[in-house]
Design a protein around this motif. Sequence first.
Motif, short mmCIF file in Angstrom:
data_model
loop_
_atom_site.label_atom_id
_atom_site.label_comp_id
_atom_site.label_asym_id
_atom_site.label_seq_id
_atom_site.Cartn_x
_atom_site.Cartn_y
_atom_site.Cartn_z
N ASP A 211 1.03 -1.13 -0.05
CA ASP A 211 0.06 0.08 0.16
C ASP A 211 0.74 1.26 0.03
OD1 ASP A 211 0.99 0.17 2.56
OD2 ASP A 211 -0.94 -0.04 3.35
N GLN A 212 0.20 2.51 0.00
CA GLN A 212 1.15 3.61 -0.16
C GLN A 212 2.02 3.96 1.09
OE1 GLN A 212 0.61 5.38 -2.81
NE2 GLN A 212 2.11 6.81 -1.97
N LYS A 213 1.77 3.46 2.39
CA LYS A 213 2.67 3.55 3.31
C LYS A 213 3.95 2.59 3.18
CE LYS A 213 -0.44 5.16 6.72
NZ LYS A 213 -1.96 4.79 6.09
N PHE B 277 9.74 2.24 1.60
CA PHE B 277 10.60 1.72 0.70
C PHE B 277 11.43 2.78 -0.14
CE2 PHE B 277 8.08 -2.78 0.12
CZ PHE B 277 8.58 -3.09 1.35
N SER B 278 10.64 3.93 -0.56
CA SER B 278 11.32 4.97 -1.10
C SER B 278 12.28 5.68 -0.32
CB SER B 278 10.30 6.01 -1.67
OG SER B 278 9.69 6.92 -0.54
N THR B 279 12.20 5.62 1.17
CA THR B 279 13.30 6.20 2.00
C THR B 279 14.58 5.05 2.13
OG1 THR B 279 12.57 5.00 3.86
CG2 THR B 279 11.46 7.09 3.52
N LEU B 280 14.64 3.89 1.54
CA LEU B 280 15.72 3.09 1.50
C LEU B 280 16.65 3.45 0.31
CD1 LEU B 280 13.55 -0.23 2.25
CD2 LEU B 280 14.77 1.29 3.97
N LEU C 161 2.80 14.55 -2.39
CA LEU C 161 2.39 14.47 -0.94
C LEU C 161 0.44 14.74 -1.16
CD1 LEU C 161 4.88 17.12 0.64
CD2 LEU C 161 4.73 14.60 0.90
N THR C 162 0.25 15.26 -2.04
CA THR C 162 -1.42 15.49 -2.35
C THR C 162 -1.96 14.25 -3.00
OG1 THR C 162 -1.08 16.61 -4.42
CG2 THR C 162 -1.28 17.81 -2.06
N ASP C 163 -1.40 13.05 -3.16
CA ASP C 163 -2.07 11.92 -3.88
C ASP C 163 -3.00 11.46 -3.04
OD1 ASP C 163 -0.36 11.81 -5.65
OD2 ASP C 163 1.17 10.46 -4.60
N SER C 164 -4.05 10.77 -3.56
CA SER C 164 -4.85 9.83 -2.90
C SER C 164 -3.98 8.92 -1.98
CB SER C 164 -5.70 9.15 -3.99
OG SER C 164 -6.68 9.88 -4.35
N PHE C 165 -4.65 8.65 -0.72
CA PHE C 165 -3.89 7.57 0.11
C PHE C 165 -3.01 8.08 1.00
CE2 PHE C 165 -5.58 4.98 -3.31
CZ PHE C 165 -6.42 4.46 -2.74
#
Length: 231
Positions: free
Chosen positions: A94-96, A101-104, A166-170
Amino acid sequence: MRIDILTLFPGMFEGPFSESILKRATEKKLVEIHVHNIRDYSTDKHRRVDDYPFGGDAGMVMMIEPIYKAIKTLKKERAYDRVIFTTPDGELFDQKMANYFSTLQNIIILCGHYKGIDQRIRDHLIDQEVSIGNYVLTGGELAAAVMTDAIVRLIPGVLHDETSALTDSFQDDLLSPPVYTRPCNFKGWRVPEILLSGDDGKIQQWKLEKAIERTKKRRPDLLDEENTGKD
Ligand code: ADE
């Protein structure tokens, strides 16, 4: 960030990674995506990567040796934060999870295939098993491509407008409000007057109301207290 993908079908990634935002992100060196053919790590002269299951079931099973060798070769070059395996019985993506993962720095994604892979791979070489949804794909490649797309667009600088991820859905457990562009009147179908008012305070308030309204209607589960994902 660097993403290494281990697959039997490298060609399946050519389209998704060579177009649009992912292509630009790679060109701008914001991300390195390397797709490796597991077959290149086969220890067998016929480049075999699967074999019959012990216990005599139908279907073939991916062997541990080539995958062990591929992961070991990569790990010799650099440290990896995660080795992820795509499988329909994994934890739901999911988005979380995409945010995390994007911080790795470096991750490996192993694509599952056929009937399955030798359980010892899952037990000893994988840190996290991930599913992209409650349905079964022909293999883990499309799941890995979906995850890569969702992760890469969150890396700072990948999207033109820094705020748009940051303004994405979810992103805040709300779906996005509706958006409009010109013309403001198309055959009598009008853009909501407030968006043309120039009053930013009111516009922001309207967007929030619409986001809540849409979420209540379409995805009330996102508003459930125990489902917010906030600890
Ligand atoms: N492999 C097959 N189906 C899958 C799914 N839904 N998610 C991740 N990997 C898969």
